[in-house]
Design an enzyme around this catalytic site. Structure first.
Site, PDB file in Angstrom:
ATOM      1  N   ALA A  77       0.842  -1.189   0.000  1.00 27.99           N
ATOM      2  CA  ALA A  77       0.000   0.000   0.000  1.00 27.99           C
ATOM      3  C   ALA A  77       0.882   1.246   0.000  1.00 27.99           C
ATOM      4  CB  ALA A  77      -0.913  -0.008   1.209  1.00 27.99           C
ATOM      5  N   GLY A 122      -0.098  -5.305   0.813  1.00 27.90           N
ATOM      6  CA  GLY A 122      -1.312  -5.226   0.018  1.00 27.90           C
ATOM      7  C   GLY A 122      -1.181  -5.865  -1.344  1.00 27.90           C
ATOM      8  N   GLU A 125      -1.791  -9.449  -0.686  1.00 29.69           N
ATOM      9  CA  GLU A 125      -3.224  -9.590  -0.431  1.00 29.69           C
ATOM     10  C   GLU A 125      -4.013  -9.571  -1.721  1.00 29.69           C
ATOM     11  OE1 GLU A 125      -4.053  -7.754   3.943  1.00 29.69           O
ATOM     12  OE2 GLU A 125      -3.430  -6.333   2.412  1.00 29.69           O
ATOM     13  N   GLU A 145       4.089  -5.851   7.329  1.00 28.80           N
ATOM     14  CA  GLU A 145       3.353  -4.889   8.146  1.00 28.80           C
ATOM     15  C   GLU A 145       3.810  -4.856   9.604  1.00 28.80           C
ATOM     16  OE1 GLU A 145       0.495  -5.765   4.742  1.00 28.80           O
ATOM     17  OE2 GLU A 145       2.033  -6.816   5.884  1.00 28.80           O
TER      18      GLU A 145
END
Length: 271
Positions: A77, A122, A125, A145
């Site tokens: 992200a 992300g 993901e 993260e």
């Protein structure tokens, strides 16, 4: 993809960060935020919009999702955007990302992730929300993260353990360390690893094969697997039976069985 009888629908004018072209019932969607294609709120919204549009197009049966350039599929992200957000704003962004990933996961059509480089946070993901994953031998994977004082918020803690089991999932999530494409293959995070120069052609070859399958049966397969994974066995068997009945009621089922008896290639029409 070959250029023979090529029919390309360029949808890029509608989107700032996504490129899309369609050929032979296969849509190639490329996330384009060089150099490492980070995900921000705008990209999440565009993914939801484009995937919904492709879902409704009769000239698309399969979608290939990749990143631009050679460095990254999606390197996580956009931390710069996240750094400026308060908790309530972050919750809104999180909901936007969840909608994008769930749209991809629940799309009636198969989505293949062609992972051309870094798939971090992300980005991983996003890949896990796809049905199949083909990785370049140069690809690397991580959920970093924990090293930022947060945890995955786009489904990583849930989708990963359903694919690899809790033990491996916790190892990746707790340590936040990078793994290679070969390790990702051993842990079943990806289905196949190929040379970097062959990645898109391999993904498109898979997509082409899927595009030739009876579309209703393929849709019912995805629904049965996805829905059945979240319920108990008896409920899953009921879901499967319903999906089987829907597939059996199609013209393609009649054509497929007739072609089998007549020892010829079936001509599926999607009906």
């Amino acid at each position: 993809m070959t250029t023979t009888n090529k029919t390309v629908q360029d949808l890029t004018a509608k989107y700032e960060f996504l490129l899309c072209e369609i050929e032979n019932k296969v849509a190639i969607v490329t996330i384009h935020r060089p150099p490492v294609n980070p995900l921000n709120t705008a990209v999440f919204k565009e993914l939801t919009q484009l995937m919904t549009e492709l879902e409704n197009r009769e000239d698309v049966q399969v979608i290939v999702l990749t990143g631009s350039g050679e460095k990254a599929f999606v390197a996580g992200a956009d931390i710069r955007e996240m750094l400026e957000l308060e908790a309530v704003d972050m919750l809104e962004m999180n909901q936007t990302s969840r909608k994008a990933f769930s749209t991809i996961e629940n799309l009636a059509k198969p989505v293949i992730a062609a992972i051309n480089g870094l798939a971090l946070g992300g980005g991983l993901e996003l890949a896990l929300a796809c049905d199949l994953r083909i990785a370049s031998e140069k690809a690397k994977f991580a959920f970093p993260e924990i090293n930022l004082g947060i945890i995955p918020g786009g489904g990583g803690t849930q989708r990963l353990q359903r694919i690899v089991g809790q033990g491996i999932a916790k190892e990746l999530l707790y340590f936040g360390e990078m793994i290679t494409a070969e390790q990702a293959l051993q842990w079943h995070i990806v289905n196949r690893v190929v040379p970097a120069e062959n990645l898109l052609s391999e993904a498109c070859e898979w997509a082409k094969k899927l595009a030739e399958k009876p579309s209703v049966a393929l849709r019912m397969l995805k629904l049965a697997v996805n829905s059945g994974s979240n319920v108990d066995l008896e409920s899953g068997l009921t879901i499967e039976m319903t999906c089987f009945g829907n597939a059996f009621a199609t013209e393609d089922r009649k054509e497929g069985m007739q072609a089998f008896v007549e020892k010829r290639k079936p001509n599926f029409t999607g009906r």
